[in-house]
Scaffold this active site. Structure first.
Site, mmCIF file in Angstrom:
data_model
loop_
_atom_site.group_PDB
_atom_site.id
_atom_site.type_symbol
_atom_site.label_atom_id
_atom_site.label_comp_id
_atom_site.label_asym_id
_atom_site.label_seq_id
_atom_site.Cartn_x
_atom_site.Cartn_y
_atom_site.Cartn_z
ATOM 1 N N LYS A 1 0.858 -1.201 0.000
ATOM 2 C CA LYS A 1 0.000 0.000 0.000
ATOM 3 C C LYS A 1 0.892 1.248 0.000
ATOM 4 O O LYS A 1 0.697 2.162 -0.787
ATOM 5 C CB LYS A 1 -0.876 0.007 1.245
ATOM 6 N N ASN A 2 1.904 1.256 0.857
ATOM 7 C CA ASN A 2 2.705 2.476 1.026
ATOM 8 C C ASN A 2 3.745 2.681 -0.069
ATOM 9 O O ASN A 2 4.405 3.714 -0.091
ATOM 10 C CB ASN A 2 3.350 2.496 2.414
ATOM 11 N N ARG B 1 -0.427 14.580 12.445
ATOM 12 C CA ARG B 1 0.157 14.377 11.115
ATOM 13 C C ARG B 1 0.496 15.710 10.423
ATOM 14 O O ARG B 1 -0.052 16.064 9.406
ATOM 15 C CB ARG B 1 -0.757 13.552 10.220
ATOM 16 N N ASP C 1 4.360 0.664 12.159
ATOM 17 C CA ASP C 1 3.134 0.033 11.673
ATOM 18 C C ASP C 1 2.955 -1.383 12.200
ATOM 19 O O ASP C 1 1.881 -1.963 12.065
ATOM 20 C CB ASP C 1 3.116 0.017 10.137
ATOM 21 N N ARG D 1 -8.571 -0.708 4.930
ATOM 22 C CA ARG D 1 -7.751 0.269 4.206
ATOM 23 C C ARG D 1 -6.378 -0.303 3.885
ATOM 24 O O ARG D 1 -5.729 0.154 2.953
ATOM 25 C CB ARG D 1 -7.549 1.527 5.066
HETATM 26 C C1 EPZ Z 1 4.192 6.923 6.135
HETATM 27 O O1 EPZ Z 1 3.416 7.952 6.704
HETATM 28 C C2 EPZ Z 1 3.260 5.725 6.056
HETATM 29 N N1 EPZ Z 1 2.116 6.038 5.195
HETATM 30 C C3 EPZ Z 1 2.772 5.367 7.458
HETATM 31 O O2 EPZ Z 1 1.950 4.198 7.337
HETATM 32 C C4 EPZ Z 1 3.994 5.023 8.312
HETATM 33 O O3 EPZ Z 1 3.565 4.741 9.624
HETATM 34 C C5 EPZ Z 1 4.942 6.239 8.334
HETATM 35 O O4 EPZ Z 1 5.307 6.586 6.978
HETATM 36 C C6 EPZ Z 1 6.211 5.950 9.104
HETATM 37 O O5 EPZ Z 1 6.846 4.847 8.566
HETATM 38 C C7 EPZ Z 1 2.280 6.016 3.847
HETATM 39 O O6 EPZ Z 1 3.363 5.773 3.349
HETATM 40 C C8 EPZ Z 1 1.068 6.321 3.025
HETATM 41 P P1 EPZ Z 1 6.221 10.335 8.259
HETATM 42 P P2 EPZ Z 1 4.001 9.484 6.719
HETATM 43 O O7 EPZ Z 1 6.104 11.586 7.473
HETATM 44 O O8 EPZ Z 1 4.756 9.735 5.477
HETATM 45 C C9 EPZ Z 1 6.205 13.647 11.651
HETATM 46 C C10 EPZ Z 1 0.096 2.825 7.764
HETATM 47 O O9 EPZ Z 1 -0.367 2.317 8.801
HETATM 48 N N2 EPZ Z 1 6.126 14.618 10.543
HETATM 49 O O10 EPZ Z 1 7.464 9.512 8.157
HETATM 50 O O11 EPZ Z 1 2.882 10.384 7.072
HETATM 51 C C11 EPZ Z 1 4.883 12.899 11.802
HETATM 52 O O12 EPZ Z 1 3.990 13.652 12.603
HETATM 53 C C12 EPZ Z 1 0.576 4.265 7.759
HETATM 54 O O13 EPZ Z 1 0.233 2.210 6.659
HETATM 55 C C13 EPZ Z 1 6.265 15.968 10.838
HETATM 56 O O14 EPZ Z 1 6.440 16.352 11.999
HETATM 57 O O15 EPZ Z 1 5.005 9.375 7.954
HETATM 58 C C14 EPZ Z 1 5.294 11.626 12.473
HETATM 59 O O16 EPZ Z 1 5.425 11.856 13.871
HETATM 60 C C15 EPZ Z 1 0.375 4.952 9.092
HETATM 61 N N3 EPZ Z 1 6.183 16.874 9.826
HETATM 62 C C16 EPZ Z 1 6.678 11.352 11.891
HETATM 63 O O17 EPZ Z 1 7.120 12.588 11.307
HETATM 64 C C17 EPZ Z 1 5.989 16.489 8.526
HETATM 65 O O18 EPZ Z 1 5.962 17.380 7.635
HETATM 66 C C18 EPZ Z 1 6.669 10.263 10.819
HETATM 67 O O19 EPZ Z 1 5.889 10.711 9.776
HETATM 68 C C19 EPZ Z 1 5.849 15.119 8.247
HETATM 69 C C20 EPZ Z 1 5.920 14.195 9.265
#
Ligand code: EPZ
Length: 418
Positions: free
Chosen positions: A22-23, A121, A305, A397
């Protein structure tokens, strides 16, 4: 709303093929906007998040065809840079479309992607990085208005190795004027898959999988046929479910190296693992040993995850396990539901202390988010009696036909409309 009804106590046995990631497919669908031609994708999972993204592509004028796990997308007919707000709200990860739309259309308007069940997020890293590439971004009235007459290569240092921000930068920089360097980039396999896809349509990107990615802007792109990597989180979830039921299963069509952190923890818990090129067999011990400490970290650390399913597994292990969620601020909501099933868990902030018990008992529980829902199914598969997991739309999802696949492994699980 629908629910899963599970009669616990059946050992999982047999073999299951793991679907595409998915990701990985979500950012690659966004990237298909860039070549403005035809993209054929194989190994695409049949999931709600994929359908929402295909809806968005359709609504902005692209042609999309799906047959089984093959998707054909023609983005030559893209006609607007306004992304439908309802769909962005429905799936916050559609923020990934920003970078691709800036590359293709030089502008994009999208509803501010809100938070979700696991956290607020924020997208500050996405916005600051796209601005560094020359985009003008105004956030007003719940919308993001972005435009970039020209995108210039830049040297970007991410405060946090955000997966989405890394991917958005790659999508915006692939045809920038000059070279872009991303420092402290996310190293997830899904980022590597996006690099490989972008290079397959004509991009010139290197370093994905390490913390420094280099993107040399190019001007011309081509149509492509591409196969998406398997879903390492789904793979890890099925191994955990087998381990919870004293099972013996094989998962196939996977890349074992993507699972190394979870394989180590399952071994520590007493599971036997036979790892081959594209498959893994797991043999679970009668009683699992508690893994003393689990901390979620960016890849290649233990994946956030899989925190919820693994925590569910530890409720049955002999001993105490301390599990810390370091990535998202609100990702322990499955704990309350597991306690309803007899689990012994206390939490302090983002840390859960899990004291193993001999048995869980069935109960009526609610899935609060995607992976927390998978954790409740894991518990239901082994609990004594009947468990009903409500709000399974969260689970659907991210897990393709999970009831059918578990039934094929011997589980007594049924989907009902409650
Ligand atoms: C991706 O989300 C995945 N989703 C998530 O999977 C996964 O948990 C996550 O990466 C971490 O591996 C998809 O790929 C669609 P991040 P993403 O940006 O990109 C903070 C699932 O269950 N952050 O690496 O949103 C954020 O708040 C989902 O399949 C900022 O502060 O994750 C979080 O604490 C859930 N500012 C941390 O970074 C930003 O601009 C990790 O977020 C962006 C993120």
């Amino acid at each position: 709303m629908s629910a899963y009804v599970i009669q616990g106590g059946e050992r999982l046995n047999g073999s299951v093929k793991i679907e595409g990631s998915k990701n990985a497919v979500l950012p690659i669908l966004a990237a298909s906007l860039i070549n403005g031609q035809k993209t054929t994708l194989y190994n695409c999972p049949d999931l709600k998040d994929v359908s929402v993204t295909l809806n968005i592509l359709g609504l902005i004028g692209c042609k999309v065809e799906r047959s089984s796990d093959r998707l054909v997308i023609d983005t030559s007919t893209l006609k607007t840079s306004e992304v439908p707000e309802k769909l962005v709200r429905e799936m916050r990860s559609s923020v990934i479309i920003m970078g691709a739309m800036l590359t293709r259309m030089k502008k994009v308007v999208l509803g501010y992607p809100g938070g979700c069940e696991i956290g607020i997020r924020p997208i500050d890293l996405h916005i600051s990085s796209l601005r560094a590439l020359g985009a003008k971004i105004i956030e007003t009235g719940g919308y993001l208005y972005c435009e970039a007459e020209k995108i210039y290569g830049a040297d970007i240092n991410l405060d946090f190795p955000s997966v989405g921000a890394t991917e958005n930068i790659m999508l915006a920089a692939v045809s920038a004027e000059g070279t872009t360097i991303i420092r402290n980039a996310a190293r997830e396999p899904e980022v590597v898959d996006l690099q490989n896809f972008l290079n397959a349509i004509g991009g010139r990107i290197s370093g994905a999988g390490t913390n420094i990615i280099r993107i040399d802007g190019v001007k011309n792109f081509n149509p492509v046929e591409y196969s998406v990597i398997p879903d390492r989180i789904v793979a890890g979830t099925y191994l955990i479910m087998a381990a919870a039921t004293n099972g013996d299963i094989e998962i196939t069509d996977i890349i074992p190296e993507h699972l190394s952190s979870i394989l180590f923890k399952l071994k520590e818990a007493g599971c036997k693992l036979n790892v081959e090129k594209d498959r893994i067999q797991l043999l679970s011990p009668k009683r699992l040993k508690a893994v003393e400490a689990v901390k979620t970290l960016p890849y290649p650390g233990f994946p956030t995850d899989l925190q919820a399913p693994f925590l569910s597994l530890m409720t049955l292990a002999s001993g105490t396990s301390v599990i810390t969620e370091n990535i998202f601020e609100n990702r322990l909501k499955h704990v309350g539901e597991l306690i309803k099933m007899g689990a012994k868990i206390t939490t302090e902030g983002r840390t859960a202390i899990v004291k193993g018990v001999k048995k869980l008992h069935g109960a009526k529980v609610d899935a609060k988010d995607l992976r927390g829902g998978a954790a409740l199914i894991t518990a239901g598969l082994t609990a004594e009696g009947e468990t009903t997991v409500y709000d399974v739309q969260h689970i659907d999802r991210g897990y393709e036909l999970i009831d059918r696949k578990l039934q094929s492994l011997g589980a007594k699980i049924m989907k009902i409309n409650d």
